[in-house]
Design a protein around this motif. Structure first.
Motif, PDB file in Angstrom:
ATOM      1  N   ILE A  50      45.327  44.359  28.311  1.00 24.71           N
ATOM      2  CA  ILE A  50      45.671  44.393  29.735  1.00 24.71           C
ATOM      3  C   ILE A  50      44.386  44.634  30.512  1.00 24.71           C
ATOM      4  CG2 ILE A  50      46.922  45.581  31.578  1.00 24.71           C
ATOM      5  CD1 ILE A  50      49.071  46.307  29.526  1.00 24.71           C
ATOM      6  N   LEU A  51      44.146  43.774  31.517  1.00 20.57           N
ATOM      7  CA  LEU A  51      42.995  43.893  32.407  1.00 20.57           C
ATOM      8  C   LEU A  51      43.487  44.211  33.803  1.00 20.57           C
ATOM      9  CD1 LEU A  51      41.029  40.684  31.306  1.00 20.57           C
ATOM     10  CD2 LEU A  51      41.003  42.964  30.270  1.00 20.57           C
ATOM     11  N   GLN A  52      42.733  45.028  34.537  1.00 21.92           N
ATOM     12  CA  GLN A  52      43.085  45.357  35.924  1.00 21.92           C
ATOM     13  C   GLN A  52      41.850  45.346  36.805  1.00 21.92           C
ATOM     14  OE1 GLN A  52      45.023  49.210  35.759  1.00 21.92           O
ATOM     15  NE2 GLN A  52      47.042  48.250  35.760  1.00 21.92           N
ATOM     16  N   LYS A  53      42.077  44.983  38.052  1.00 17.60           N
ATOM     17  CA  LYS A  53      41.085  45.131  39.121  1.00 17.60           C
ATOM     18  C   LYS A  53      41.863  45.237  40.405  1.00 17.60           C
ATOM     19  CE  LYS A  53      37.023  43.522  41.479  1.00 17.60           C
ATOM     20  NZ  LYS A  53      37.044  44.661  42.350  1.00 17.60           N
ATOM     21  N   ASP A  54      41.631  46.288  41.144  1.00 16.78           N
ATOM     22  CA  ASP A  54      42.357  46.535  42.393  1.00 16.78           C
ATOM     23  C   ASP A  54      43.856  46.437  42.114  1.00 16.78           C
ATOM     24  OD1 ASP A  54      39.853  46.786  43.717  1.00 16.78           O
ATOM     25  OD2 ASP A  54      39.736  44.614  43.928  1.00 16.78           O
ATOM     26  N   GLU A  55      44.577  45.564  42.818  1.00 17.80           N
ATOM     27  CA  GLU A  55      46.015  45.430  42.613  1.00 17.80           C
ATOM     28  C   GLU A  55      46.370  44.353  41.592  1.00 17.80           C
ATOM     29  OE1 GLU A  55      48.255  45.216  46.287  1.00 17.80           O
ATOM     30  OE2 GLU A  55      46.689  46.352  47.304  1.00 17.80           O
ATOM     31  N   ALA A  56      45.362  43.679  41.062  1.00 22.30           N
ATOM     32  CA  ALA A  56      45.597  42.574  40.127  1.00 22.30           C
ATOM     33  C   ALA A  56      45.684  43.076  38.689  1.00 22.30           C
ATOM     34  CB  ALA A  56      44.483  41.543  40.248  1.00 22.30           C
ATOM     35  N   GLU A  57      46.562  42.454  37.935  1.00 23.11           N
ATOM     36  CA  GLU A  57      46.700  42.759  36.518  1.00 23.11           C
ATOM     37  C   GLU A  57      46.828  41.442  35.758  1.00 23.11           C
ATOM     38  OE1 GLU A  57      50.009  44.987  33.884  1.00 23.11           O
ATOM     39  OE2 GLU A  57      49.114  46.160  35.509  1.00 23.11           O
ATOM     40  N   LEU A  58      46.161  41.371  34.631  1.00 22.42           N
ATOM     41  CA  LEU A  58      46.156  40.168  33.807  1.00 22.42           C
ATOM     42  C   LEU A  58      46.338  40.591  32.358  1.00 22.42           C
ATOM     43  CD1 LEU A  58      45.627  37.090  33.915  1.00 22.42           C
ATOM     44  CD2 LEU A  58      43.207  37.616  33.619  1.00 22.42           C
ATOM     45  N   HIS A  59      47.241  39.914  31.656  1.00 26.03           N
ATOM     46  CA  HIS A  59      47.475  40.206  30.244  1.00 26.03           C
ATOM     47  C   HIS A  59      46.920  39.063  29.414  1.00 26.03           C
ATOM     48  CE1 HIS A  59      51.144  43.007  31.118  1.00 26.03           C
ATOM     49  NE2 HIS A  59      50.103  43.266  31.882  1.00 26.03           N
ATOM     50  N   LEU A  60      46.169  39.397  28.384  1.00 31.36           N
ATOM     51  CA  LEU A  60      45.633  38.407  27.448  1.00 31.36           C
ATOM     52  C   LEU A  60      46.332  38.576  26.112  1.00 31.36           C
ATOM     53  CD1 LEU A  60      41.785  38.820  28.134  1.00 31.36           C
ATOM     54  CD2 LEU A  60      43.405  37.275  29.259  1.00 31.36           C
ATOM     55  N   THR A  61      46.751  37.469  25.522  1.00 27.47           N
ATOM     56  CA  THR A  61      47.361  37.510  24.201  1.00 27.47           C
ATOM     57  C   THR A  61      46.633  36.543  23.289  1.00 27.47           C
ATOM     58  OG1 THR A  61      49.413  37.215  22.929  1.00 27.47           O
ATOM     59  CG2 THR A  61      49.161  35.841  24.877  1.00 27.47           C
ATOM     60  N   LEU A  62      46.260  37.023  22.116  1.00 25.61           N
ATOM     61  CA  LEU A  62      45.509  36.215  21.171  1.00 25.61           C
ATOM     62  C   LEU A  62      46.423  35.167  20.541  1.00 25.61           C
ATOM     63  CD1 LEU A  62      42.810  35.751  19.744  1.00 25.61           C
ATOM     64  CD2 LEU A  62      43.573  37.394  18.004  1.00 25.61           C
ATOM     65  N   GLN A  63      46.068  33.903  20.747  1.00 27.06           N
ATOM     66  CA  GLN A  63      46.800  32.765  20.195  1.00 27.06           C
ATOM     67  C   GLN A  63      45.761  31.794  19.665  1.00 27.06           C
ATOM     68  OE1 GLN A  63      50.271  32.679  20.146  1.00 27.06           O
ATOM     69  NE2 GLN A  63      50.097  34.760  20.970  1.00 27.06           N
ATOM     70  N   LYS A  64      45.425  31.916  18.390  1.00 27.19           N
ATOM     71  CA  LYS A  64      44.317  31.149  17.794  1.00 27.19           C
ATOM     72  C   LYS A  64      44.466  29.640  17.977  1.00 27.19           C
ATOM     73  CE  LYS A  64      41.804  34.374  15.723  1.00 27.19           C
ATOM     74  NZ  LYS A  64      40.427  34.607  16.028  1.00 27.19           N
ATOM     75  N   ASN A  65      45.675  29.117  17.992  1.00 23.68           N
ATOM     76  CA  ASN A  65      45.907  27.675  18.099  1.00 23.68           C
ATOM     77  C   ASN A  65      46.346  27.258  19.503  1.00 23.68           C
ATOM     78  OD1 ASN A  65      45.299  27.217  15.333  1.00 23.68           O
ATOM     79  ND2 ASN A  65      47.330  28.003  14.819  1.00 23.68           N
ATOM     80  N   HIS A  66      45.969  28.023  20.498  1.00 28.19           N
ATOM     81  CA  HIS A  66      46.377  27.758  21.880  1.00 28.19           C
ATOM     82  C   HIS A  66      45.933  26.382  22.360  1.00 28.19           C
ATOM     83  CE1 HIS A  66      46.937  28.147  26.149  1.00 28.19           C
ATOM     84  NE2 HIS A  66      45.639  28.126  26.382  1.00 28.19           N
ATOM     85  N   LYS A  67      46.849  25.667  22.954  1.00 26.57           N
ATOM     86  CA  LYS A  67      46.570  24.387  23.621  1.00 26.57           C
ATOM     87  C   LYS A  67      46.902  24.593  25.097  1.00 26.57           C
ATOM     88  CE  LYS A  67      46.012  21.616  19.898  1.00 26.57           C
ATOM     89  NZ  LYS A  67      45.204  22.446  19.053  1.00 26.57           N
ATOM     90  N   ALA A  68      45.930  24.403  25.943  1.00 24.25           N
ATOM     91  CA  ALA A  68      46.096  24.684  27.375  1.00 24.25           C
ATOM     92  C   ALA A  68      47.094  23.742  28.029  1.00 24.25           C
ATOM     93  CB  ALA A  68      44.761  24.578  28.091  1.00 24.25           C
ATOM     94  N   ALA A  69      47.834  24.279  28.981  1.00 29.40           N
ATOM     95  CA  ALA A  69      48.757  23.478  29.791  1.00 29.40           C
ATOM     96  C   ALA A  69      47.948  22.642  30.776  1.00 29.40           C
ATOM     97  CB  ALA A  69      49.716  24.396  30.543  1.00 29.40           C
ATOM     98  N   THR A  70      48.550  21.597  31.269  1.00 29.61           N
ATOM     99  CA  THR A  70      47.883  20.723  32.242  1.00 29.61           C
ATOM    100  C   THR A  70      48.293  21.070  33.673  1.00 29.61           C
ATOM    101  OG1 THR A  70      49.622  19.078  31.980  1.00 29.61           O
ATOM    102  CG2 THR A  70      47.666  18.836  30.588  1.00 29.61           C
ATOM    103  N   PHE A  71      48.837  22.260  33.856  1.00 29.96           N
ATOM    104  CA  PHE A  71      49.233  22.738  35.176  1.00 29.96           C
ATOM    105  C   PHE A  71      48.694  24.149  35.370  1.00 29.96           C
ATOM    106  CE2 PHE A  71      52.626  23.376  32.095  1.00 29.96           C
ATOM    107  CZ  PHE A  71      52.824  24.742  32.169  1.00 29.96           C
TER     108      PHE A  71
END
Length: 128
Positions: A50-71
């Protein structure tokens, strides 16, 4: 129009969950470009962060075979889109849509992180 049964329902935090193939690399990018700090990590090796800055929060999850979405997978409001755009360029992030003033009241652009996750960035501006 919300139904009457949900008038008392309150929502709490909701955060974008980004799949990444190298969680430490992604953390470093989000730290260097946006100033996010790690506030939680889990697993050995680390598979969730979990990453935070000010009011923003972002969660990262390890997915070795991740294929990015086109959106776009997340939207981030910032106080200065021009500076943010420059920081993304300076760090070599791929720009999907260049910085523009939109007719819906945002100065906005879209970038892709190292795993191809597309993030829409916007700064509220006064309409013309």
């Amino acid at each position: 129009m919300p139904s009457e049964e949900f008038n008392s329902l309150r929502l709490g935090r909701i955060a974008a969950m980004l799949p990444v193939s190298d969680i430490e690399r992604s953390y470093q990018v989000y730290k260097e470009v946006f100033g996010f700090e790690k506030v939680f990590e889990n697993g050995d090796p680390v598979g969730f962060m979990i990453l935070q800055k000010d009011e923003a929060e972002l969660h990262l999850t390890l997915q070795k075979n991740h294929k990015a979405a086109t959106f776009n997978v997340a939207h981030m409001l910032v106080s200065d889109a021009t500076e943010t755009y420059q920081r993304c360029q300076d760090h070599g992030l791929r720009i999907i849509k260049r910085l523009q003033d939109k007719n819906y009241g945002l100065r906005a652009f879209v970038f892709a992180d190292p795993d191809g996750n597309r993030i829409d960035v916007g700064e509220p501006i006064s309409p013309p």
